[in-house]
Design an enzyme around this catalytic site. Structure first.
Site, PDB file in Angstrom:
ATOM      1  N   ARG A 103       0.892  -1.121   0.119  1.00 29.59           N
ATOM      2  CA  ARG A 103       0.213  -0.245  -0.153  1.00 29.59           C
ATOM      3  C   ARG A 103       0.974   1.245   0.056  1.00 29.59           C
ATOM      4  NH1 ARG A 103      -5.191   1.661   3.684  1.00 29.59           N
ATOM      5  NH2 ARG A 103      -5.996   0.207   2.258  1.00 29.59           N
ATOM      6  N   HIS A 130      -7.689   0.659  -6.320  1.00 30.96           N
ATOM      7  CA  HIS A 130      -7.497  -0.197  -4.991  1.00 30.96           C
ATOM      8  C   HIS A 130      -8.208  -1.464  -5.397  1.00 30.96           C
ATOM      9  CE1 HIS A 130      -7.833  -1.246  -0.903  1.00 30.96           C
ATOM     10  NE2 HIS A 130      -8.717  -0.269  -0.476  1.00 30.96           N
ATOM     11  N   GLN A 133     -10.131  -3.894  -2.965  1.00 33.98           N
ATOM     12  CA  GLN A 133     -11.378  -3.385  -2.411  1.00 33.98           C
ATOM     13  C   GLN A 133     -12.462  -3.879  -3.254  1.00 33.98           C
ATOM     14  OE1 GLN A 133     -12.203  -1.597   0.635  1.00 33.98           O
ATOM     15  NE2 GLN A 133     -14.178  -2.260  -0.074  1.00 33.98           N
ATOM     16  N   ASP A 225     -17.272   7.115  -0.817  1.00 38.29           N
ATOM     17  CA  ASP A 225     -16.010   6.685  -0.171  1.00 38.29           C
ATOM     18  C   ASP A 225     -15.679   8.253   0.441  1.00 38.29           C
ATOM     19  OD1 ASP A 225     -13.549   6.194   0.711  1.00 38.29           O
ATOM     20  OD2 ASP A 225     -12.492   6.397  -1.279  1.00 38.29           O
ATOM     21  N   CYS A 265     -16.097   1.768   1.365  1.00 37.06           N
ATOM     22  CA  CYS A 265     -14.839   1.039   1.484  1.00 37.06           C
ATOM     23  C   CYS A 265     -14.685   1.084   2.940  1.00 37.06           C
ATOM     24  CB  CYS A 265     -14.027   1.448   0.459  1.00 37.06           C
ATOM     25  SG  CYS A 265     -13.514   3.099   0.686  1.00 37.06           S
ATOM     26  N   ARG A 293     -13.215  -8.393   2.381  1.00 37.11           N
ATOM     27  CA  ARG A 293     -12.041  -8.233   2.073  1.00 37.11           C
ATOM     28  C   ARG A 293     -11.325  -9.630   2.271  1.00 37.11           C
ATOM     29  NH1 ARG A 293      -9.996  -2.919   1.927  1.00 37.11           N
ATOM     30  NH2 ARG A 293      -8.175  -3.990   1.092  1.00 37.11           N
TER      31      ARG A 293
HETATM   32  N1   CP Z   1     -11.022  -0.049   2.832  1.00 38.82           N
HETATM   33  C1   CP Z   1      -9.572  -0.049   3.235  1.00 38.82           C
HETATM   34  O1   CP Z   1      -8.745  -0.344   2.417  1.00 38.82           O
HETATM   35  O2   CP Z   1      -9.375   0.134   4.623  1.00 38.82           O
HETATM   36  P1   CP Z   1      -8.373   0.220   5.190  1.00 38.82           P
HETATM   37  O3   CP Z   1      -7.672   1.520   4.794  1.00 38.82           O
HETATM   38  O4   CP Z   1      -8.555   0.093   6.740  1.00 38.82           O
HETATM   39  O5   CP Z   1      -7.227  -0.958   4.802  1.00 38.82           O
HETATM   40  N1  NVA Z   2      -9.786   6.834  -1.097  1.00 33.99           N
HETATM   41  C1  NVA Z   2      -9.775   6.439   0.211  1.00 33.99           C
HETATM   42  C2  NVA Z   2      -9.749   5.070   0.507  1.00 33.99           C
HETATM   43  C3  NVA Z   2      -9.308   4.536   1.766  1.00 33.99           C
HETATM   44  C4  NVA Z   2      -9.374   3.035   1.736  1.00 33.99           C
HETATM   45  C5  NVA Z   2      -8.004   6.863   0.403  1.00 33.99           C
HETATM   46  O1  NVA Z   2      -7.139   6.674  -0.610  1.00 33.99           O
HETATM   47  O2  NVA Z   2      -7.660   7.159   1.589  1.00 33.99           O
END
Ligand code: CP
Ligand code: NVA
Length: 307
Positions: A103, A130, A133, A225, A265, A293
């Site tokens: 990530r 993502h 997700q 989101d 999400c 997930r």
């Molecule tokens: N939806 C998601 O990716 O959550 P986290 O940021 O908690 O991993």
């Molecule tokens: N769009 C959000 C998703 C978090 C899971 C971010 O990138 O922070």
């Protein structure tokens, strides 16, 4: 199937196959059937340069349930955080690990890991996409609606990483998708082109609008989101003003089908992108989605790292 860098890398058949496997693994887990043989003795590195609750915990638990070992690698604690190159990190970690979930901010860093390393790379979120997700989202929609092709999903809010991956994912499985964003916050243009190409093959319709009510009309699924993605904290004040008309609330929900479900999400910010009555109400399936997930990513790991 070597990596999961973006859903764009995967065919419709590969996506549907993975969802089928996720369903099977979920059923087994719920019935107490162990399936530790899948990744016995394998090790997955988890590199994070951004925060996470769901991604980190679901990958760690998933890896354990499949018989393997997860290693959490906070980017600040490894040399990558002090300037070691992605190239050298990829080459080195490939000598120890059987796969990496990462990530981070730049999509190009994830792609470089895949290019320079020789183990499967899984994208656990970048600024651009993502994919994990959206696999969980598709599984959740299928469980609640009994089908995917021909449904209508409306995404309302920021044209961010989640929205980008939803465009590709929906187009690839034949879900009609409408995306309502404020002007200047649209989805990525190259992702949109990829989604349009995929939609030609599946018959999915893609509608882009600045009008949330238009997007939501007759939708089976409403998705939003956060307005402030990780790394955008300084933009909060300006974004909140622009996005206020894009809040998912009861009035907006009334344009959707009677049996429409709500997805997010998570993490969610009640009172901003969604009201409490919606996210904590009867149409919300956000915790089924969060649970999925785990099951979807287990399927991804088996597909990419299994024997
Ligand atoms: N939806 C998601 O990716 O959550 P986290 O940021 O908690 O991993
Ligand atoms: N769009 C959000 C998703 C978090 C899971 C971010 O990138 O922070």
């Amino acid at each position: 199937m070597k990596h999961l860098l973006s859903l764009n890398d995967w065919s419709t058949a590969e996506i549907l196959d993975t969802l089928k496997l996720a369903e099977k693994l979920k059923t087994e887990t719920k019935s107490g059937i162990e399936h530790t043989h899948h990744l016995k003795g394998k090790t997955l590195g988890l590199i994070f340069t951004k925060s996470s609750t769901r991604t980190r915990v679901s990958f760690e638990v998933g890896m354990t349930q499949l018989g393997g070992y997860p290693i959490f690698l906070n980017a600040n604690d490894i040399q990558l955080g002090r300037g070691e190159t992605v190239h050298d990190t990829a080459k080195t970690l490939s000598r120890y690990l059987d796969g990496i979930m990462i990530r981070t901010f730049k999509q190009s860093d994830v792609e470089d890991l895949a290019k320079y390393g020789d183990i499967p790379i899984i994208n656990g979120l970048t600024d651009l996409v993502h994919p994990c997700q959206i696999l969980a989202d598709l599984l959740t929609i299928y469980e609640h609606k009994g089908e995917l092709k021909g449904l209508k999903l409306a995404y309302v809010g920021d044209g961010n990483n989640v929205a980008n991956s939803l465009l590709i994912g929906c187009a690839k499985v034949g879900i009609h998708i409408s995306v309502a964003t404020p002007k200047g916050f649209e989805c990525d243009a190259s992702i949109l082109n990829i989604a349009k190409e995929a939609a030609k093959l599946t018959g999915s319709n893609i509608l882009l609008t600045n009008d949330p009510a238009e997007a939501v009309t007759n939708a089976d699924v409403i998705y939003t989101d956060t307005w402030i993605s990780m790394g955008q904290e300084s933009e909060k004040q300006t974004k909140v003003k622009v996005f206020t008309p894009y809040q998912v609330n009861s009035k907006l929900f009334s344009y959707a089908k009677e049996d429409a479900i709500f997805l997010h999400c998570l993490p969610a910010y009640r009172g901003y992108e969604v009201t409490q009555e919606i996210i904590d109400g009867p149409k919300s399936v956000v915790f089924d989605e969060a649970e999925n997930r785990l099951h979807a990513q287990k399927a991804v790991m088996v597909k990419l790292m299994g024997n």
